[in-house]
Scaffold this motif. Structure first.
Motif, PDB file in Angstrom:
ATOM      1  N   MET A 150      49.598  66.074  27.777  1.00 10.20           N
ATOM      2  CA  MET A 150      51.127  66.507  26.788  1.00 10.20           C
ATOM      3  C   MET A 150      50.390  65.783  25.692  1.00 10.20           C
ATOM      4  N   LEU A 151      49.458  65.139  25.602  1.00  6.79           N
ATOM      5  CA  LEU A 151      49.085  64.344  24.145  1.00  6.79           C
ATOM      6  C   LEU A 151      48.090  65.289  23.194  1.00  6.79           C
ATOM      7  N   ALA A 152      47.651  66.530  24.296  1.00  9.02           N
ATOM      8  CA  ALA A 152      46.159  67.610  23.816  1.00  9.02           C
ATOM      9  C   ALA A 152      47.715  68.389  23.177  1.00  9.02           C
ATOM     10  N   GLU A 153      48.831  68.870  23.691  1.00  9.24           N
ATOM     11  CA  GLU A 153      49.843  69.540  23.721  1.00  9.24           C
ATOM     12  C   GLU A 153      50.320  69.331  21.919  1.00  9.24           C
ATOM     13  N   ASN A 154      50.730  67.375  21.820  1.00  7.70           N
ATOM     14  CA  ASN A 154      51.328  67.317  20.568  1.00  7.70           C
ATOM     15  C   ASN A 154      49.764  67.380  19.343  1.00  7.70           C
ATOM     16  N   SER A 155      49.260  67.190  19.394  1.00 10.40           N
ATOM     17  CA  SER A 155      47.795  67.354  18.755  1.00 10.40           C
ATOM     18  C   SER A 155      47.365  68.810  18.353  1.00 10.40           C
ATOM     19  N   ILE A 156      48.306  69.832  19.052  1.00 10.51           N
ATOM     20  CA  ILE A 156      48.051  71.683  18.845  1.00 10.51           C
ATOM     21  C   ILE A 156      49.146  71.390  17.683  1.00 10.51           C
ATOM     22  N   ASP A 157      50.827  70.707  18.269  1.00  9.54           N
ATOM     23  CA  ASP A 157      51.879  70.889  17.598  1.00  9.54           C
ATOM     24  C   ASP A 157      51.102  69.637  16.155  1.00  9.54           C
ATOM     25  N   LEU A 158      51.542  69.014  16.561  1.00 10.05           N
ATOM     26  CA  LEU A 158      51.255  68.778  14.862  1.00 10.05           C
ATOM     27  C   LEU A 158      49.836  69.467  13.904  1.00 10.05           C
ATOM     28  N   LYS A 159      49.305  70.124  14.348  1.00 10.11           N
ATOM     29  CA  LYS A 159      48.443  70.623  13.625  1.00 10.11           C
ATOM     30  C   LYS A 159      49.371  71.381  13.008  1.00 10.11           C
ATOM     31  N   GLN A 160      49.834  72.494  13.866  1.00  7.91           N
ATOM     32  CA  GLN A 160      50.432  73.804  13.440  1.00  7.91           C
ATOM     33  C   GLN A 160      51.596  73.483  12.293  1.00  7.91           C
ATOM     34  N   SER A 161      52.290  72.172  12.926  1.00  5.90           N
ATOM     35  CA  SER A 161      53.221  72.154  11.815  1.00  5.90           C
ATOM     36  C   SER A 161      52.217  71.644  10.547  1.00  5.90           C
ATOM     37  N   GLU A 162      51.405  71.321  10.232  1.00  7.07           N
ATOM     38  CA  GLU A 162      50.340  70.593   8.687  1.00  7.07           C
ATOM     39  C   GLU A 162      50.600  72.125   8.050  1.00  7.07           C
ATOM     40  N   CYS A 164      56.305  61.856  23.172  1.00  8.95           N
ATOM     41  CA  CYS A 164      55.829  60.885  23.519  1.00  8.95           C
ATOM     42  C   CYS A 164      56.668  59.987  23.985  1.00  8.95           C
ATOM     43  N   VAL A 165      58.111  59.897  24.333  1.00  4.53           N
ATOM     44  CA  VAL A 165      58.947  59.503  24.735  1.00  4.53           C
ATOM     45  C   VAL A 165      58.872  59.109  26.223  1.00  4.53           C
ATOM     46  N   GLN A 166      57.814  61.050  26.998  1.00  2.00           N
ATOM     47  CA  GLN A 166      57.302  60.704  28.434  1.00  2.00           C
ATOM     48  C   GLN A 166      56.937  60.080  28.569  1.00  2.00           C
ATOM     49  N   VAL A 167      55.378  60.602  27.298  1.00  2.00           N
ATOM     50  CA  VAL A 167      54.225  59.399  28.369  1.00  2.00           C
ATOM     51  C   VAL A 167      54.768  58.217  28.284  1.00  2.00           C
ATOM     52  N   MET A 168      55.282  56.924  27.576  1.00  4.66           N
ATOM     53  CA  MET A 168      55.474  56.252  26.892  1.00  4.66           C
ATOM     54  C   MET A 168      56.948  55.463  28.401  1.00  4.66           C
ATOM     55  N   GLY A 169      57.134  56.198  28.907  1.00  3.01           N
ATOM     56  CA  GLY A 169      58.646  56.016  29.990  1.00  3.01           C
ATOM     57  C   GLY A 169      59.519  55.420  29.072  1.00  3.01           C
ATOM     58  N   GLY A 170      59.961  54.293  30.081  1.00  2.00           N
ATOM     59  CA  GLY A 170      60.482  53.554  29.339  1.00  2.00           C
ATOM     60  C   GLY A 170      61.441  52.116  28.559  1.00  2.00           C
ATOM     61  N   THR A 171      59.719  52.481  27.595  1.00  2.00           N
ATOM     62  CA  THR A 171      59.565  51.672  26.661  1.00  2.00           C
ATOM     63  C   THR A 171      59.703  52.987  25.634  1.00  2.00           C
ATOM     64  N   GLY A 172      59.457  54.014  26.383  1.00  2.00           N
ATOM     65  CA  GLY A 172      59.211  55.356  24.739  1.00  2.00           C
ATOM     66  C   GLY A 172      61.136  55.043  24.349  1.00  2.00           C
TER      67      GLY A 172
END
Length: 165
Positions: free
Chosen positions: A61-73, A111-119
């Motif tokens: 999930m965090l790797a996919e985030n990095s990809i989406d963030l770079k594509q957005s940039e 990000c929410v999913q990774v952090m669970g309830g804390t997210g």
């Protein structure tokens, strides 16, 4: 009255592309921060004897985030370049708005999913980013309106090409 009578829509169109891009940049920054928070959480938090990030589901999930963030940039940079050339960038800003808002929503959601309830708690900025980035998919034109506009343009260009070519 400012400007010519009946020219309000034309004047409003001039500000749309830069405004859309401003939203894209603001939410990219927010999601970059959410990714930092979620990554730190995944490195520090342990489950089943190892850090969360070492579990494929979380790491991916965090790797996919990095990809989406770079594509957005890159999409933002592309649209900004078109604007810098002096063009109105209506088409480009619509494409950027759709791509970036959808990608950043996925980032915030993961990000929410990774952090669970804390997210979803007020303990970190992640919950606020998730809640607010959801609205980003609506203002300055919902995703579906931009897609409709892009589809109409594709139709028009295709008809023009096939009837004159």
């Amino acid at each position: 009255m400012l400007g010519e009578s009946g020219a309000g829509f034309k004047y409003a169109q001039v500000r749309l592309a830069p405004a859309r891009l401003t939203h894209c940049m603001r939410w990219l920054g927010a999601c970059l921060r959410a990714q930092e928070v979620a990554s730190e959480y995944a490195v520090k938090r342990h489950a089943f004897g190892k850090p969360l990030i070492e579990h494929e589901g979380v790491g991916f999930m965090l790797a996919e985030n990095s990809i989406d963030l770079k594509q957005s940039e890159l999409m933002i940079d592309w649209c900004a370049d078109v604007l810098d050339s002096g063009a109105h960038a209506t088409l480009e800003s619509s494409m950027a708005k759709v791509a970036v808002s959808e990608a950043l929503f996925r980032v915030a959601d993961r990000c929410v999913q990774v952090m669970g309830g804390t997210g979803v708690s007020a303990d970190t900025i992640v919950e606020q980013v998730f809640r607010e980035v959801r609205a980003f998919r609506i203002y300055d034109g919902p995703t579906e309106v931009h897609k409709w506009s892009l589809a109409k343009r594709i139709q028009s260009e295709t008809l023009r090409r096939t009837t004159t070519g």
